[in-house]
Design an enzyme around this catalytic site. Structure first.
Site, PDB file in Angstrom:
ATOM      1  N   ARG A  98       7.967  -8.459  15.494  1.00  0.00           N
ATOM      2  CA  ARG A  98       8.329  -7.111  15.043  1.00  0.00           C
ATOM      3  C   ARG A  98       7.316  -6.126  15.614  1.00  0.00           C
ATOM      4  O   ARG A  98       6.105  -6.378  15.581  1.00  0.00           O
ATOM      5  CB  ARG A  98       8.327  -7.027  13.518  1.00  0.00           C
ATOM      6  N   HIS A 133       0.842  -1.190   0.000  1.00  0.00           N
ATOM      7  CA  HIS A 133       0.000   0.000   0.000  1.00  0.00           C
ATOM      8  C   HIS A 133       0.877   1.240   0.000  1.00  0.00           C
ATOM      9  O   HIS A 133       2.089   1.170   0.224  1.00  0.00           O
ATOM     10  CB  HIS A 133      -0.892   0.028   1.248  1.00  0.00           C
ATOM     11  N   ASP A 188       0.785   5.251   1.814  1.00  0.00           N
ATOM     12  CA  ASP A 188       0.137   5.965   2.913  1.00  0.00           C
ATOM     13  C   ASP A 188      -0.567   7.201   2.363  1.00  0.00           C
ATOM     14  O   ASP A 188       0.037   7.974   1.604  1.00  0.00           O
ATOM     15  CB  ASP A 188       1.164   6.382   3.963  1.00  0.00           C
ATOM     16  N   HIS A 231       4.785   0.134  -0.057  1.00  0.00           N
ATOM     17  CA  HIS A 231       5.546  -0.683   0.885  1.00  0.00           C
ATOM     18  C   HIS A 231       4.653  -1.756   1.492  1.00  0.00           C
ATOM     19  O   HIS A 231       3.428  -1.721   1.367  1.00  0.00           O
ATOM     20  CB  HIS A 231       6.173   0.188   1.983  1.00  0.00           C
TER      21      HIS A 231
END
Length: 318
Positions: free
Chosen positions: A261, A194, A196, A251
């Protein structure tokens, strides 16, 4: 812990593991460098992505908020879900309302113009971090204006400093995925590809890699983690304001089989009624606008109606 049913797991892609991006290819901007403004502009134009060092935010603040966030994600599932009764709050697996899934749980917090009441250690640490990262976003946005030779250095930064700024802080937790242990050279999507929609995203993660960015040729490369630094993404809104000079980077995040993570992302957004369109202060004489004018509220609504990987900006092109 995120637990996916088999039918949900089948909806998440299993791409081939990408080779780490050579560190020399990732723009690293030392904010103490007198030439950092021009280096930031070059990185925003080429990749829409860069790492900043000497950013002025202490490791103590970053580590403290990471610790508080992990305390939240370690809570029993039912306690976390109590806080997910609105669009802003806790969620897991389901990303948005249009069929996107990921091996992720998250906490989404609205950033108000006034600090939250410091009734807990989490709120106190959160306020301190938000103040620091918003200041960093302003510094970077003003360097972008400087690097573009715009006299009004606040042209971008004033949008995130506005009392009505629609900015949020998101914590994404990607637990280890035991399903990956038996798969050779495959990874599980934690958060699908996607861009941002906001102006700028400032990300800090723990020492577990997983972030991947897409290059201009469409190839994907893995970004080595660095918990001492911040990674900056150009958002769709900034691509529009610069009439395509800056690139909103696509990304995604891949999951690790053995290590969790945690990422903390500040999304700097404009006020809901802010009109967005190519800025005359950026454009050259007789330059054609690539996008029609629209409000942030209109674009945000469009983003909520689409899938993660959809190109939302195409609906606003001239």
């Amino acid at each position: 812990m995120v637990v996916l049913a088999k039918e949900e797991l089948e909806q998440i892609s299993l791409p081939v593991i990408q080779k780490p991006l050579p560190s020399s290819l990732i723009p690293v901007i030392d904010l103490s460098n007198p030439n950092s403004a021009s280096l930031i502009v070059a990185a925003a134009q080429e990749l829409g992505f860069f790492k900043v060092i000497n950013h002025g935010i202490s490791m103590e603040i970053m580590s403290a908020l990471e610790s508080e966030a992990m305390k939240f994600f370690d809570l029993p599932q039912f306690e976390k879900e109590i806080r997910g009764l609105s669009p802003l709050g806790y969620g897991s697996k389901k990303i948005g309302s249009n069929g996107d899934f990921g091996w992720v749980e998250y906490l989404l917090l609205e950033i108000a113009s006034k600090p939250k009441s410091q009734s807990s250690q989490f709120c106190s640490t959160l306020n301190e971090y938000i103040k620091a990262v918003r200041k960093l976003s302003v510094e970077i946005l003003e360097m972008m204006a400087q690097g573009l030779h715009i006299k009004e250095k606040e042209i971008f930064s004033k949008l995130v400093m506005d009392d009505e700024s629609d900015s949020v802080l998101r914590f994404n937790h990607y637990p280890p995925c035991p399903h990956l242990l038996g798969l050779s050279n495959r990874s599980l999507t934690g958060f699908g590809e996607h861009t941002d929609p906001q102006l700028i995203s400032i990300l800090r993660s723990n020492n577990t890699s997983g972030l991947e960015i897409s290059l201009k040729d469409g190839s994907w490369v893995s970004v080595p983690s660095d918990p001492t630094s911040f990674f900056v993404n150009v958002g769709d809104s900034l691509q529009v304001l610069t009439n395509g000079r800056f690139r909103s980077v696509k990304h995604r995040v891949m999951v690790n089989g053995t290590r969790s993570r945690l990422s903390m992302i500040y999304f700097g957004g404009p006020p809901p009624g802010q009109k967005l369109g190519p800025s005359p202060l950026v454009m050259e004489e007789r330059e054609q606008s690539l996008y029609r004018e629209f409000t942030w509220k209109e674009y945000k609504s469009c983003a909520f109606r689409t899938r993660l990987a959809d190109n939302r900006l195409v609906q606003f092109e001239r």
